[in-house]
Design an enzyme around this catalytic site. Structure first.
Site: not given
Length: 307
Positions: A80, A177, A181
């Site tokens: 995806i 990360y 986020k």
């Protein structure tokens, strides 16, 4: 669980394990038909032998669980974080069930290093799967719903994105990360504002639960001895996700919720705090003196995880 999502079609990315699996099972229990997406990769995002055996893939195992419980589900193994994979994900829902109502963006992995030790490729890989892997499914789902709205079929569409406490406060050893986020929160706010006119609501969660990515952090079960309640079970997060993905959440958009154990918190992001306006240009000395004064009046930010 009530049949809150009866008749809805829900796509969940990264749904072969952990939080995604819990979400997929919870949506199915609530009456939804579920597209279970999972690329079957390792914790660091690399493909394993399981990817060569789709019959036994985690996505197909979750589908089997849903069907065994009397629900409807189909597996999707596309990437995806590519345009083709994201487009095929939306197509899988439309071709299998004739509609799409909810998208839960959950897929992700870790490549943790302290900032000065983090390779370019590791940064790119983490940002790709988390941030681009949110953007592309969101884009393709929103394009479908916009076309539906313009054709006079206004959807009751829901998108639930997955941020993290690391994206809200930062986390040592997780600069890539944390950045990805945090980017997901920005993406959520913009998408909610742009897509509301088409009947699309966009929210984000910042979950804390025991998954492959956090198994060392939450190694113990943390089950309360008197009740047996496991505060770190991923299934604790899913009820909020199901509600956000249902028609019952009408009017809730552009918000971020932290979910852990039995606790739900509405997160309040950047907003103007103490301010000063000279009405003219500051000198560096004046700017510094004023900044220190304002900092003394401001709330102290939360500590970075691990600091």
């Amino acid at each position: 669980m009530s049949r809150m999502c009866e008749g809805r079609v829900v796509v969940v990315t990264g749904a072969g394990r952990g939080l995604g699996r819990a979400h997929a099972l919870a949506f199915a229990a609530a009456g939804a038909r579920v597209v279970v997406n999972d690329l079957d990769v390792g914790l660091d995002g690399t493909r394993g032998a399981g990817a060569q055996a789709p019959a036994g893939s985690p996505a197909r195992q979750v589908v089997a669980e849903i069907r065994a419980a009397g629900g409807e589900a189909v597996a999707h193994g596309g990437d995806i974080a590519t345009g083709a994979g994201a487009a095929s994900l939306v197509a899988a829902a439309l071709e299998t069930y004739g509609r799409l109502d909810t998208l839960v963006n959950n897929a992700g992995f870790l490549r943790d290093r302290m900032l000065v030790n983090l390779d370019d490729d590791d940064w790119d890989a983490v940002v790709r799967v988390h941030l681009k892997g949110h953007f592309l499914p969101l884009k393709h789902a929103a394009a479908h719903w916009r076309a539906e709205a313009k054709a006079g079929r206004r959807p009751v569409a829901r998108i639930v994105n997955t941020s993290s406490g690391a994206g809200l406060l930062g986390s040592l050893g997780q600069c890539g990360y944390s950045a990805a986020k945090a980017g997901i929160v920005g993406l959520t706010l913009v998408a909610a504002a742009e897509l509301a006119r088409y009947g699309i609501q966009v929210n984000a969660i910042a979950p804390a639960a025991r998954t492959r990515m956090t198994e060392h952090t939450f190694a113990e079960s943390m089950a309360a001895p008197d009740t047996g309640f496991d505060a770190m079970a991923p299934e604790n997060v899913s009820p909020l996700v199901v509600w956000l993905g249902s028609a019952a959440s009408e009017g809730v958009t552009g918000r971020v919720f932290e979910a852990e154990g039995g606790r739900i918190t509405v997160m309040e992001g950047w907003r103007a705090g103490p301010t000063a306006d000279k009405g003219a240009r500051w000198t560096p000395e004046e700017a510094g003196e004023t900044a220190l004064k304002l900092l003394g009046e401001a709330e102290v930010p939360g500590a970075v995880y691990g600091a």
